[in-house]
Structure formats: structure tokens, C-alpha cells
Design a protein around this motif. Sequence first.
Motif, PDB file in Angstrom:
ATOM      1  N   LEU A   1       1.099  -1.083  -0.130  1.00 59.15           N
ATOM      2  CA  LEU A   1      -0.101   0.053   0.207  1.00 59.15           C
ATOM      3  C   LEU A   1       0.861   1.084  -0.314  1.00 59.15           C
ATOM      4  CD1 LEU A   1      -2.744  -1.343   2.839  1.00 59.15           C
ATOM      5  CD2 LEU A   1      -3.005  -0.563  -0.032  1.00 59.15           C
TER       6      LEU A   1
ATOM      7  N   GLN B   1      -5.482   6.814  -3.425  1.00 57.14           N
ATOM      8  CA  GLN B   1      -6.531   5.949  -2.348  1.00 57.14           C
ATOM      9  C   GLN B   1      -6.601   4.793  -2.305  1.00 57.14           C
ATOM     10  OE1 GLN B   1      -8.226   6.509   0.206  1.00 57.14           O
ATOM     11  NE2 GLN B   1      -8.987   4.003   0.260  1.00 57.14           N
ATOM     12  N   PRO B   2      -6.174   4.173  -1.986  1.00 50.27           N
ATOM     13  CA  PRO B   2      -6.003   2.376  -1.980  1.00 50.27           C
ATOM     14  C   PRO B   2      -7.657   2.175  -2.550  1.00 50.27           C
ATOM     15  CG  PRO B   2      -5.006   2.983  -0.484  1.00 50.27           C
ATOM     16  CD  PRO B   2      -5.280   4.397  -0.988  1.00 50.27           C
ATOM     17  N   HIS B   3      -7.950   1.042  -3.703  1.00 47.26           N
ATOM     18  CA  HIS B   3      -9.004   0.525  -4.256  1.00 47.26           C
ATOM     19  C   HIS B   3      -9.365  -0.653  -3.749  1.00 47.26           C
ATOM     20  CE1 HIS B   3     -12.186  -0.769  -6.826  1.00 47.26           C
ATOM     21  NE2 HIS B   3     -12.691  -0.200  -6.110  1.00 47.26           N
ATOM     22  N   SER B   4      -8.775  -1.567  -3.932  1.00 47.67           N
ATOM     23  CA  SER B   4      -8.611  -2.563  -4.667  1.00 47.67           C
ATOM     24  C   SER B   4      -7.559  -3.769  -4.500  1.00 47.67           C
ATOM     25  CB  SER B   4      -8.962  -3.667  -4.966  1.00 47.67           C
ATOM     26  OG  SER B   4      -9.109  -3.067  -6.784  1.00 47.67           O
ATOM     27  N   ALA B   5      -7.282  -5.227  -3.798  1.00 43.61           N
ATOM     28  CA  ALA B   5      -6.015  -6.042  -4.112  1.00 43.61           C
ATOM     29  C   ALA B   5      -6.420  -7.175  -4.731  1.00 43.61           C
ATOM     30  CB  ALA B   5      -5.134  -5.526  -2.660  1.00 43.61           C
TER      31      ALA B   5
ATOM     32  N   LEU C   1      -5.907  -3.670   4.987  1.00 46.43           N
ATOM     33  CA  LEU C   1      -6.383  -3.647   3.876  1.00 46.43           C
ATOM     34  C   LEU C   1      -8.127  -3.087   4.719  1.00 46.43           C
ATOM     35  CD1 LEU C   1      -6.499  -6.499   1.284  1.00 46.43           C
ATOM     36  CD2 LEU C   1      -4.806  -4.220   1.245  1.00 46.43           C
TER      37      LEU C   1
ATOM     38  N   CYS D   1      -9.936  -0.801   1.486  1.00 45.80           N
ATOM     39  CA  CYS D   1      -9.277  -1.531   0.238  1.00 45.80           C
ATOM     40  C   CYS D   1      -9.924  -2.996  -0.113  1.00 45.80           C
ATOM     41  CB  CYS D   1      -7.822  -1.337   0.232  1.00 45.80           C
ATOM     42  SG  CYS D   1      -6.901  -2.121  -1.189  1.00 45.80           S
ATOM     43  N   ARG D   2     -10.143  -3.012  -1.042  1.00 48.24           N
ATOM     44  CA  ARG D   2     -10.760  -4.710  -0.540  1.00 48.24           C
ATOM     45  C   ARG D   2      -9.904  -6.117  -1.583  1.00 48.24           C
ATOM     46  NH1 ARG D   2     -16.708  -4.627  -3.646  1.00 48.24           N
ATOM     47  NH2 ARG D   2     -16.490  -6.960  -2.610  1.00 48.24           N
TER      48      ARG D   2
ATOM     49  N   VAL E   1      -1.960  -3.765  -5.692  1.00 49.48           N
ATOM     50  CA  VAL E   1      -2.890  -2.559  -5.278  1.00 49.48           C
ATOM     51  C   VAL E   1      -3.025  -2.014  -6.435  1.00 49.48           C
ATOM     52  CG1 VAL E   1      -1.911  -3.860  -2.628  1.00 49.48           C
ATOM     53  CG2 VAL E   1      -0.814  -2.315  -4.277  1.00 49.48           C
TER      54      VAL E   1
ATOM     55  N   GLY F   1      -4.990   1.847  -6.758  1.00 52.46           N
ATOM     56  CA  GLY F   1      -5.216   2.770  -6.049  1.00 52.46           C
ATOM     57  C   GLY F   1      -6.308   4.134  -7.153  1.00 52.46           C
TER      58      GLY F   1
END
Length: 732
Positions: A465, A474-478, A507, A512-513, A531, A533
Motif C-alpha cells: 500500500l 486512495q487504495p481501492h482493491s488488491a 486492507l 481497500c478490498r 494494489v 488506487g
Amino acid sequence: MNQALREQDLVLLGGGHSHALALLMLAMKAPAETRLTLVSPESFTPYSGMLPGLISGHYSFADTHIDLGQLCDRLGVRFVRAAATGIDYQARTVLFEQRPPLSFDVLSVDIGAQPGWSDVSGAREHATAVKPVAGFYQRWLQVRDRIAALPQGQRFQVVVVGGGAGSVEIALAMRHCIDNRDVEIRLLASGSLLREYNSRARAAVYQACQRSGIAVTEQERVTQVDAAMLHTSAGASYGFDALFWCTGAVAAPWLTQSGLPCTSDGFLRVLNSLQVEDHPQLFAAGDVATQTDHPRPKAGVFAVRQAPVLAHNLLASLQEKPLRNYRPQQRFLSLLALGERSAVADRSWLSVSGSWVWRWKDHIDRSFMQRFSAAKPIMPKPSAAADAPMHCGGCGAKLPAALLRGALGELAARYPQAVAVEQLREDAALLEVPTGARIFQSVDILRELVADPWLMGRIAALHALSDLYAMAAQPHSALCSLTLPYAGPAIQQRDLSQLLSGVLFELEAADCRLLGGHTLEGPELNLGLTVNGLDTGQLLPKQGLAPGDQLVLCKALGTGALFAAQQQGVADGRWIEQALDSMLLSNRGAALIASEHAVTAATDITGFGLAGHLLEMLPESGSPALQMRLDIASLPLLEGLKQVFNAGITSTLQPGNLAGCAASIAPELLVDTRPEALALFDPQTSGGLLLAVKSEAVEQLLVALRGAGYTAVCRIGEIAEAGPAGPFLVAE
């Protein structure tokens, strides 16, 4: 290769004397299919017999504490630093407040006891308990420093509540340490002092207290404690500046709450085999256990003698073999320190005292501690060749930057449409999608750095991250990709759950999903995350530097070398604790603050070290050329890094990092052996953000970052104009 797979978990909960000794025996005798795990809330466990000598100043911290993390690493034992909150025996799990349950096939409990506050109003709020020792010792150091700073003639009152051997030893040790008669020390007992000792031993203690000027008050039970005053059953009141509580200890309440068989005072009821009653896969030893057939006082001598029987029975239980019985001795020798280098011995009717008794006690205590420092590695970590260095984990396992540049440069020329050359230097790649949205993407993979899978999952997530935070995304998904070491299905499922729980813990905090991933098995653990973002509209570029900008580093340096030292078994556990705390400090807060304080460029410090990532911030071309001028002495270093460098220990990636920077930095930095200069090339795992900020905003930025918990943050240099030939990184 027919190598036995790990099939079962033997977990030792607590770092008491019984477990510390049993661990030495188990590590040598446990079958290959058994994994050993030690769980303790602290990395260091004190040897209670030497605590008075530590307070007196006769011993150092290292003399009196077992470094559990280092011991486990040498013995090939998994170490989990966490405080248990319960045991679910039916599910075969140990419970914790934040982290997921830890599974076991056989469990042993040796967590000691807690302070017996009983029903004394105000004691918990205003007194310092002697147990656990870690908190007590830190509090004592604070009191000692306060006393040292007192103006001459100012009175200071210390009260020790308790009438047992521990209370007496602590009071006498404090007096020996504080040779200041303006400091009054009072020993307050609810009954007679040392009721279980013979008359000659008690007389020797009374004489020692009298010589030391310690006020002894007996037959007075504390009924209430206020902020600076305690009140007793005799109607008396005593003022205090520091109050220490050393009354009879009690068991942790969660043992009874877990539905386990306990005595009326909460201690686990155990059989002669040290099994908990009606719970054949659960054992207990030390102060937390009461042997129902042979109840004995809570004394360390019993815990030490339980260890061989405990170790045998734990393995026998796993292998379904006969168990042994432990029968404690009726009488035992007690050696009580008298503050100065003198002691009294008590056994039944016999008692002797003097300096020779101290030397006898000192020999016994040092011999006990020598067992742990002399422990040889049981399971040495393999390397590529017999004479090759052990390769580092975490970011210390990265390929050198020069190697990557060479390969990627060749490939970019061969496949120009497939390689986005302009993106390769950024922390996260910017994806332009047809809708016009801007998405950032980055990937990171780590080799195992710590044996605790939940902790490893957290570190890997924060490390990945960090690339998004370095660009203010902005973290969104991983997506997760991991390789689990070869093991039996039960072990692999447990480890997978722990790893992913650690990943998801971080997460979730980042909003973050986790969308999916891929799993493999192999010879060692690898954990990676891709990751994604979202653009926040406040992009922090890596290459936005301008002359006059100030350079700010948010975290201390040194994780690469410190974990290399841990691999070699020479890192102090306190150093590793601080390094872990630093790695677990998210860069999210720093990124948010950076976006509000005129930051012109940013990156995060990871595998290529501070110097390598600094140079990545310089423009590849343009006028004027820029030069980074570093204040080398100001670089924040993690505790222990100087000692590690002075011992000649560096990460395996250190030489590659130095070589990758050689053409761009001042020649004198290449041969500078100061720890701060060596730290320029040390690879970091989950390292801090490096920020460039306008000079007029730097002080406000530093204040904001410190207020957000980045206590190591500091200004490390500035940007200036340079000649076209460099060098581009110099020391001020």
C-alpha cells in the motif's frame, strides 16, 4: 527428497521459567512433523531470581532477561508476540483481542500470575504492580530518575506493599540503588514479615532493613489508596511519591472465563502429569498451575523443576505415549538477596547469611541464564552453498537496481509497445482507462521476514500500500499471490488463515478490498500483493523537485541490516521490536499530511535504500540539473543499527544498492564507514515516505507528522542546482 511435512502444532503459551527451559529440550527432541510455537506478550522474559540484583545495579538488563525472540530464532521455533485473552479448548485455539485465533494440537500454559489488587479501592489506579516485571521495571527506572533529579534536602517517599520474599528483596534493592537518606522507603505488610521463613532468616532480614534505614510496618492491611496517600486497617495513613504493590498474585481472569478447571482463586487445576483436569491436550506449569494432589507455594523453584517432565509429556501426548508424573519436593532452598552483595539462605530450620551466600546465589542464577545464551542453533537456515551468506528476507531479498535497469532497458528497446518506459521509475503505474478515470497500480512481493504469519501478512500489505500512499492515491482493491511452505493440509490451512487475516487487517483499515488472488506451495513463504488506487486529484509525483526544496524522511532506517543480524542470531530482541513497530506504522497518515503542506515530490523508501530512491527522484534530463545535499549525521536510525554495522553485518542487498548508486554520488560517500552513511544503502521493508517540501513549509510539516505519530521524522537535506556531470548526491 523425503522430508517430513509439518503435521501438528505444539504451542507454548507464555514465556515463564518452565517454558523457557522446556523449549531447549523440545527443540532438540521434537519430531520433524511437529511445529513448535511460543506465544508471549513480551519479547523478553525476566528471571525473577535476578530481579533484585537488577534493581540494585548488580546486573544489567541483558544479564537478567531471556531474549525469547532470539532464542526461538536460534532453535527454529515460531515466535508470536501477543497477549492471549482466552482459550477455546473445543476448537483447539488460543484467542486474542485483535489478531485471529491461533490453532493448536497440544497446548501448554505458563503465563505466570497477575497482581493481587484484591478489593483495595484505588490500588489499581495509583500503585505499580511488581508483576508483570516489564512494566514494573520501567516504572522503577522513572522513579529512580526522579529521585536523582531531586534538589538536595527534598524528601521522597517510596512504599512497597507486601510481606513476602519478593517485597523484602525489592525494598532492600531499592535502598541499595538509592543511597540518599532523604528518600524514605517503607515496607508495609498485612501480617508478619516472611511468615514462612525460620526465625534466624527473619532476624537477618530485620537487621538488613534496620541497617538500610527501611521502615518496616507489620500487621497493617491497606484498606484504601488515594493519589498520594494510603490508609490501613490500623487507622494509620502513609504518604507516598511512589507506591509498589507486591502482594499475593492471582490468576488471569480469562482462564476461568474460558470454562477451564480452576481453583477458587482462578489457577488452573492440573494432574500430576501437569495436564489440566479433564483436558488431555492442555498442560500448565509455573505459577498459573495448582497441582491438586500436591499444592505448593507459588515459587520459581517448582517451575524450573517442572520443565523436564513438562517437555517429555508434551511430546508424549502428541505421540500417544505414556506420561510421567511430577512430584514436587516438600521443602526447598530459598536464597534471598539483601540489597548489598549479601544474601540469606533458608531451608526448614537451617539458615545462613553473608556475602558468601550472595556469591553462591549469583553462581546459581548466572548458571541458569547461561543455558539460554549458550543454546546452539538447532535448525540452521539453508543457504545456496556451505560458505555462502544467508540471504535476507523482506526487501533485502530484492534484485539490485543495476541488474533491473540493465534487463528492462534491453527489453524496452526490443518491445517498445509492451513496456511503458516512462512509468518504470514511479512508485505506482498510472493506468489511463477509456472512461477517463485514472487508476494507479503497483505490485510487491516479500520473502518471509518474520515467522509469525499474521504479522507477515500485515507487513506485506502495508509495504504494498505504501506505493499508493507515496503518490497520494486512495487504495481501492488488491489481489494476493502467495506461496506456502510445504506442510500437511491442517498446517497450511492454519497458516493461510493467519496470513490473509493479517493482510485483511491492514486492507480494511485502508478501505481497500481484496478481490482474489492465487496460491502455490513451495520451499519457502512468499507473499505478494497487487494494489490498485484511485486518483484523489492531489497527485504526489516522484520527480517534482526544485532548488531550495527541503528533504524530509518520515521513518528511521535500518530494517535490512537488523533482520540480517537477526538471521545470524546476534540481534537484540528490543531492536527487532522497534523495527517491527516502525514497519507496522502505515504511511497513510503521512501521505494525507503531505498533500496539505506544499510537498512537491514524494516516494517511499524500500529495497533500493535511501540513496537509491533519492536518485530516482531526480529528473533524467532537464535544466538546471539538481543536486541532493544530505545532512548525513541527521539521518534517523533504528535502535541497534549502529551496533550491527560496527559488527560488520549488512543486508545481502547492501553491496548491490551501493554499486547501483556509485556513478551518481560523491565518491567519499562510497567509502564512508559511519553508520549513518552505511544506512544510505540499507534496504527497507515497509519504510517511510521521503518528501520534498518548500522551505517555508517544512517546520509546519514536521510538527504535523510528529503529532500524527511519526516520531522519527526529520529534515535530512535540501535540493540545490548542480553541474551537468554531478555528483547528484553529496553530504553537506
